[in-house]
Design a protein around this motif. Sequence first.
Motif, PDB file in Angstrom:
ATOM      1  N   ALA A   1       0.843  -1.203   0.000  1.00  0.00           N
ATOM      2  CA  ALA A   1       0.000   0.000   0.000  1.00  0.00           C
ATOM      3  C   ALA A   1       0.878   1.252   0.000  1.00  0.00           C
ATOM      4  O   ALA A   1       0.667   2.169  -0.796  1.00  0.00           O
ATOM      5  N   ASN A   2       1.870   1.269   0.870  1.00  0.00           N
ATOM      6  CA  ASN A   2       2.741   2.441   0.963  1.00  0.00           C
ATOM      7  C   ASN A   2       3.607   2.624  -0.286  1.00  0.00           C
ATOM      8  O   ASN A   2       3.772   3.735  -0.789  1.00  0.00           O
ATOM      9  N   TRP A   3       4.160   1.522  -0.775  1.00  0.00           N
ATOM     10  CA  TRP A   3       5.012   1.601  -1.972  1.00  0.00           C
ATOM     11  C   TRP A   3       4.170   1.911  -3.210  1.00  0.00           C
ATOM     12  O   TRP A   3       4.574   2.672  -4.083  1.00  0.00           O
ATOM     13  N   GLY A   4       2.973   1.315  -3.267  1.00  0.00           N
ATOM     14  CA  GLY A   4       2.068   1.567  -4.397  1.00  0.00           C
ATOM     15  C   GLY A   4       1.721   3.048  -4.491  1.00  0.00           C
ATOM     16  O   GLY A   4       1.695   3.632  -5.580  1.00  0.00           O
ATOM     17  N   ILE A   5       1.479   3.684  -3.357  1.00  0.00           N
ATOM     18  CA  ILE A   5       1.150   5.111  -3.343  1.00  0.00           C
ATOM     19  C   ILE A   5       2.375   5.935  -3.718  1.00  0.00           C
ATOM     20  O   ILE A   5       2.280   6.900  -4.482  1.00  0.00           O
TER      21      ILE A   5
ATOM     22  N   ASN B   1      19.418   2.078   5.439  1.00  0.00           N
ATOM     23  CA  ASN B   1      20.347   3.175   5.748  1.00  0.00           C
ATOM     24  C   ASN B   1      20.275   4.310   4.726  1.00  0.00           C
ATOM     25  O   ASN B   1      20.509   5.465   5.052  1.00  0.00           O
ATOM     26  N   ASN B   2      19.949   3.971   3.471  1.00  0.00           N
ATOM     27  CA  ASN B   2      19.924   4.985   2.404  1.00  0.00           C
ATOM     28  C   ASN B   2      18.600   5.735   2.316  1.00  0.00           C
ATOM     29  O   ASN B   2      18.563   6.893   1.940  1.00  0.00           O
ATOM     30  N   SER B   3      17.507   5.022   2.594  1.00  0.00           N
ATOM     31  CA  SER B   3      16.184   5.585   2.306  1.00  0.00           C
ATOM     32  C   SER B   3      15.428   5.950   3.579  1.00  0.00           C
ATOM     33  O   SER B   3      15.057   5.083   4.370  1.00  0.00           O
ATOM     34  N   LYS B   4      15.176   7.244   3.732  1.00  0.00           N
ATOM     35  CA  LYS B   4      14.407   7.704   4.888  1.00  0.00           C
ATOM     36  C   LYS B   4      12.956   7.209   4.780  1.00  0.00           C
ATOM     37  O   LYS B   4      12.305   6.931   5.776  1.00  0.00           O
ATOM     38  N   PHE B   5      12.485   7.084   3.541  1.00  0.00           N
ATOM     39  CA  PHE B   5      11.120   6.595   3.299  1.00  0.00           C
ATOM     40  C   PHE B   5      10.961   5.171   3.847  1.00  0.00           C
ATOM     41  O   PHE B   5      10.034   4.868   4.595  1.00  0.00           O
ATOM     42  N   PHE B   6      11.906   4.285   3.485  1.00  0.00           N
ATOM     43  CA  PHE B   6      11.845   2.888   3.927  1.00  0.00           C
ATOM     44  C   PHE B   6      12.019   2.800   5.443  1.00  0.00           C
ATOM     45  O   PHE B   6      11.324   2.043   6.122  1.00  0.00           O
ATOM     46  N   LYS B   7      12.918   3.615   5.960  1.00  0.00           N
ATOM     47  CA  LYS B   7      13.177   3.616   7.404  1.00  0.00           C
ATOM     48  C   LYS B   7      11.905   4.019   8.171  1.00  0.00           C
ATOM     49  O   LYS B   7      11.524   3.385   9.153  1.00  0.00           O
ATOM     50  N   THR B   8      11.244   5.068   7.676  1.00  0.00           N
ATOM     51  CA  THR B   8      10.005   5.522   8.318  1.00  0.00           C
ATOM     52  C   THR B   8       8.930   4.443   8.261  1.00  0.00           C
ATOM     53  O   THR B   8       8.211   4.206   9.224  1.00  0.00           O
ATOM     54  N   LEU B   9       8.856   3.759   7.104  1.00  0.00           N
ATOM     55  CA  LEU B   9       7.901   2.662   6.936  1.00  0.00           C
ATOM     56  C   LEU B   9       8.098   1.597   8.012  1.00  0.00           C
ATOM     57  O   LEU B   9       7.154   1.153   8.661  1.00  0.00           O
TER      58      LEU B   9
END
Length: 862
Positions: free
Chosen positions: A530-534, A734-742
């Motif tokens: 859902a998060n990645w799709g958006i 470590n690279n992606s703040k988006f993934f880390k927040t997820l």
Amino acid sequence: MSVKPKLTRFQQNVVSKYQIYNSIFMTLPFDAITKTGVLLPLFHETCEKGFKNGDNPTTIVETFFEKYQGRRNEQSQINLLFRFIQYIERQVVLFDAVEDAAFPVVNNMDGVGTLRNLKGSATSEGKMKELQEFLEEFKVRIVLTAHPTQFYPGSVLGIITNLKHAIEDNNLSEINNLFGQLGKTPFFKHKKPTPYDEAKSLIWYLENVFYKTFGEIYNYIQTNIYADGKKHNEIINIGFWPGGDRDGNPFVKPETTLKVAKKLKKAILKRYYEDLKDLRKKLTFRGVEERVIRLETILYNYSIDLKYKKRITAKELRLELLSIRNVIVNEHQSLYVNELNNLINRVHLFGFRFASLDIRQDSRIHHSVFTTVADYLIGKGNSSFPDNYHDLSESDQIKILSKVTDTLDDLEVFEDEMVGNTLKTIGVIKKIQSMNGERGANRYIISNNQTALNVMQLFAMLKMVAFQDNLTVDIAPLFETIPDLENAPQVMEQLYQNPEYMAHLRARGSKQNIMLGFSDGTKDGGYLMANWGIYKAKELLTEMSRKYDITAIFFDGRGGPPARGGGRTHNFYSSLGPTIEDKEVQLTIQGQTVSSNFGTLDSSQYNLEQLISSGIKNRIDGERNKLSDEDRVVMNDLAETSYQVYKDFKSHPMFIPYLERMSTLKYYAKTNIGSRPSKRGSSNKLVFSDLRAIPFVGSWSQLKQNVPGFYGVGTALKMYEDRGEFDKVEQLYNNSKFFKTLLENSMMSLTKSFFDLTKYMADDPEFGEFWTIIYNEYLETKRLLLKVSGYDELMENEPAGKASIGVRESIVLPLLTIQQYALKKVQELNKAEVKDEEQIKIFEKIVTRSLFGNINASRNSA
């Protein structure tokens, strides 16, 4: 002066205070049952020990009765359980009030993410001009929705506010009175609220919180960041759904929408009148006083009677205030000019609308309504619709819709209520615009939007009913499911290629509102997908819109908890990177998320400032937040894997029966907290697609198995571990703040899970295997989230947040135990050869009553 760590501040100002006040609270007698306050701690201890020993809720409750209440008869035992529920509900209120009172101490109001901090950084780095330019075009809109996840009646919200103030002042006698009031104030609503009731309860926040905090924030920016006293971009504004959101709510009629718009107007006029009343005491100068008195009189009468003969427009009010300001500056040494500026700024922010009413309806309803309209026009003859309209291809239909010239003057010809109401609502939008200003109601959201035709049907209806000459309404398609998200760019391109629709967008400032749903996305595709799709949809829609020189305005249906796109929302907005349009941050706020994030002046100001600075931070860190090709592959792979796992889980034969029989799903409808029905279709059989996201997410939350916030994540991560490629996931983290927040938001879902509560289900002959599947996924997700983050425990980076969850979960542990005990009793009684309907009713009432405290304690679990 050294500042203590946040966790220490939380322990001292929240936990310790709560324990002191709770001990006073527990001595208060609220009803005929004596010793409830004495027995509850003993029951709490029994629960804690019982779960540690692996006991089930039934055993725990029975052990407690045997040990401490052996002489009570069954009726008396049930009465005691109800009293426990009442006490615990009020303990949650107490904790809410203590936490609210301590908010500015626990959270640094000048720290990272606040405007003061932002100004300091910009000044020291010589970037003040860039900050000013950014704020001239950036906007944050929070949209209050009527989605029913707020279980406090208005009277209780008032007590929480008063209790917060009494706690701040350490006023023990007032606290005692409020405890007494709390004990005697019912939490349960005997009938469902109407949509108008929902609007009124949310207007309370507009009047008492947002009016002040929006003004404070704007004043600060105007005086400290621009320092010129001029009118600037408003930066923050507010949207409103109660009374306008028809999706699945048959009780929202055209009259409701108009009534809510009038209430909003009266509420803002009343606030202006009150400010003028205060100003009148200060502005007692020659050439000023009588003008202020005149305005005060006009607004007083206007706020009571919207047809008042001497009424003025928002523009006239503003011009008169500016003229008064000139006199004060030129003739009276600028005395009290700041107070007058505050009012001028609020008129700039709120106009005569207070909030912008959004209208929302499902595309399937529109399609049905439009078909009736087209048939009527074709039958009448001399129409822009050809006889074979329904047989034409979608693109040919769109061409006709874009050039429609028919007008629908008499709506009474349509006998079907849904058709009449849908069309009359369009007329109401026009009426609100003339009454409250264009922004009083100028956006129409199409939920479940799947095609360009869905948009063009509404485009045509708006024109035919009320906007023939000038369409002053933005149409916002809402893409919800995973396939709809994937298809969204093609849908928008089709619209951008339509000359008439494009002309409409140009007239609206070359902006296209696009809403993306989280709740149904998570329900449909699971947490990661859902998060990645958006995220992917936003990237492609940004690219597509820029290609046609259109600015995409994204509006997120974020709701409250991580499973509905919530969690630490501002972290998401600061992590989007340069490939996603970021001129505006728009998101829905609902239920306890309104009261927990924006319920007090301090929390509202803090969270609004965090949202503003998240947009700025994304602009500054843009390139750094850009995902590398390698990281994108990993992210996509994880999302696809978890999507497949979640789909398999959803299609498990036990999925629907488990929710239906082992959870509280069917009890949501009995709580009378919202005006909407708790499911879509009219079928007696539970169908997955009919399930509303709130009862769906909420039921998992009540079970303490927050499936929508983690399911599929563990399996996806394990795939990389099994392949010996876990370093790729660590690199992405470590690279992606988006993934880390997820992942950090998923940790919050895991932290709020407690599988010991339902461990007894593992032995259930029917559902044991299904429960074990969920539990194993929980264990894997927890293990691998700790591995990828390097943490020793969940939410290690947010110790104060974790501690708050810990206290709340501890308060409701007895409540959860009682709920599971009652659910088990209902199941047993239903299986009995002779059904005892009276007993079933009693235990079902216990389940329903226990929903309230659990939801309120989680603050954002549904």
